[in-house]
Design an enzyme around this catalytic site. Structure first.
Site, short mmCIF file in Angstrom:
data_model
loop_
_atom_site.label_atom_id
_atom_site.label_comp_id
_atom_site.label_asym_id
_atom_site.label_seq_id
_atom_site.Cartn_x
_atom_site.Cartn_y
_atom_site.Cartn_z
N SER A 166 -9.41 -0.46 7.82
CA SER A 166 -8.64 -0.21 6.39
C SER A 166 -8.09 -1.52 5.69
O SER A 166 -8.02 -1.49 4.70
CB SER A 166 -7.61 0.82 6.36
OG SER A 166 -8.34 2.19 6.64
N SER A 215 -9.19 1.76 3.64
CA SER A 215 -8.28 2.60 2.74
C SER A 215 -7.44 1.54 2.01
O SER A 215 -6.48 2.20 1.07
CB SER A 215 -7.77 3.69 3.54
OG SER A 215 -7.02 2.97 4.62
N LYS A 256 0.64 -1.23 0.05
CA LYS A 256 0.19 -0.02 -0.01
C LYS A 256 0.99 1.12 0.01
O LYS A 256 1.72 1.30 0.88
CB LYS A 256 -0.88 0.15 1.33
CG LYS A 256 -1.81 1.03 1.29
CD LYS A 256 -2.74 0.98 2.44
CE LYS A 256 -3.82 2.14 2.67
NZ LYS A 256 -4.56 2.07 4.08
#
Length: 473
Positions: free
Chosen positions: A180, A156, A80
């Protein structure tokens, strides 16, 4: 022919050891998949093809010599774009950050992957600074759901979830400050674990403080245990890490759930409206646990919704992230992020400490709850994926993402391990997740129970339809 992009990391490592295929073959196949699906779902902020192939060739030589570097040598991974990765920019979805280097440092978890020989495919999408439960940002756009690109992948860590679901690498590192890794895992049909806070070290420290965890996003619980063995343990840059790991997570997967005391809370005591299709799939997963020998009873943890305390801590963290931004940088921010930063900056130190008090009381209550129950099981999300590019569902009365994530953020406040396992699909074919939560430091127990569910046939969803549309021929 074996589809190399559909294999788990555990299967890839076994295949490398047996000489069935090579890291170069696997990396080539996975890169082709990533390039094919990227235009449809926008899972990546960049794909690092040439560096990945160089790493794969080096891995191939190590395997030929019988000297693999570590547990995931030659396995394609994604990271990420919140976590530092040496050799390229980490932009966190924000126009406020420059691509100028040097980019010379790995985050601790990324460094662990590098030590163990992983092949880095690229960086995955995130909302700006990971602030919300869906994945879209002014800089990189929206990430679509692998089962329906017009819907959100969640967030996220939505890019990581989409990449894993679509065969663009079996392992990904995400972050979870309020759900997330679990939100996109539920929406996108993959597995995710938010470990106990500090079990996976984090550097630089998150402005969201001890709400933020690093966690694996994978195809199943066994791969998550493998990844935890790689990324857990001390790092001197993180003053809050938990220290040495008490044994291998993979070695603790066996044993099943027989005799475990499981509390099933379908809706937090009637407080949370849950979509009927979600409720039915989650209940079926709980029935599977009972069928495997767990002692299941319906029981609610009984706490009031801690959303205001979470907002105080979360909004203040966002304000701290952007404290040094000038007017031009603020103008280019996600409008929702700009709004919560203004709210966070207006809260006082006493407001913050009051939220800490709520957090401490919630942690004590959950500690007492787990004296009676080994596991708490809930839906991961009360809904399935809604339209991409939105913070809240189309018909929602909520203004912030926390309005539709009531099962996730409480366990960031308490720092407990929590995982999401795919447990079915709704009438539109969109994935549903079931959440398993244990007391702090119960990471191995969560992984063991999830592994038992996979062994019983849960967690294996049909491949996303997008794959058939994206592949040549």
């Amino acid at each position: 022919m074996t589809d190399l992009t559909s294999m788990t990391a555990t299967e890839l490592v076994a295949g490398y050891a047996a000489g069935d295929f090579s890291p170069v073959e696997v990396t080539g196949a996975v890169l082709a998949r990533a390039e094919a699906v990227q235009p449809r779902v926008n899972a990546f902020v960049r794909i690092d093809a040439e560096p990945a192939l160089r790493q794969a060739r080096a891995s191939e030589e190590r395997w030929r010599a019988g000297e693999p570097a570590g547990l995931v040598d030659g396995v394609p991974v994604t990271v990420k774009d919140i976590l530092l990765q040496r050799g390229g920019p980490t932009l966190r979805g924000s126009w406020a950050l420059s691509t100028d280097g040097p980019w010379e440092e790995d985050a601790p978890s990324v460094a662990g992957l590098r030590r163990h020989g992983a092949v880095f495919l690229g960086k995955t999408t995130t909302p700006e600074f990971g602030w919300k439960g869906v994945t879209d940002s002014p800089r990189h756009g929206a990430t679509g759901n692998p089962y329906d690109p017009s819907r959100t992948a969640g967030g996220s860590s939505g890019g990581s979830a989409a990449a894993v679901a679509l065969g663009a690498g079996p392992l990904s590192l995400g972050t979870d400050g309020g759900g997330s890794v679990r939100i996109p895992a539920s929406f996108s049909g993959v597995f995710a674990l938010k470990p106990t806070y500090g079990r996976v070290p984090l550097y630089p420290a998150s402005a969201f403080g001890t709400l933020a965890h690093v966690g694996p996003m994978t195809r199943d619980a066994a791969d998550a245990a493998l990844l935890m063995d790689v990324v857990s343990g001390p790092d001197p840059r993180d003053w809050s890490h938990l220290g040495p790991v008490p044994g291998s997570f993979r070695d603790q997967l066996a044993g099943g759930v027989r005799g475990l005391r499981v509390a099933f809370s379908p809706d937090f005591g009637g407080r949370v409206p849950v979509d009927p299709e979600v409720a039915a799939s989650v209940r079926a997963a709980v029935d599977t646990l009972a069928g495997l020998g767990a002692h299941v009873e319906q029981a609610d943890p009984g706490f009031a919704d801690p959303v205001e305390a979470f907002h105080t801590l979360w909004f203040a963290g966002a304000a701290r992230v952007t404290q040094g931004f000038g007017p031009e940088q603020r103008e280019r921010m996600d409008p929702g992020l700009r709004d919560i930063c203004e709210q966070g900056a207006a809260r006082s130190a006493l407001d913050y400490l009051e939220a800490v008090d709520v957090r401490m009381a919630l942690g004590a209550a959950m500690g007492a709850f787990h004296e009676r129950y080994d596991l708490l099981v809930t839906p991961t999300m009360p809904i399935t994926a809604f339209g991409a590019g939105r913070e809240v569902p189309e018909s929602s009365t909520h203004t912030r993402w926390t309005g539709w994530t009531p099962f996730s953020y409480p366990f960031n406040l308490t720092q407990q391990p929590a995982a999401s396992v795919p447990c079915g699909v709704d009438g539109d074919g969109l994935p549903i997740g079931v959440q398993l939560v244990a007391a702090r430091h119960g990471d191995a127990l969560v992984l063991r129970a999830c592994h038992a569910l996979y062994g019983a046939g849960l967690g294996r969803l049909a491949a996303p339809r997008l794959l058939g549309e994206s592949l040549p021929g």
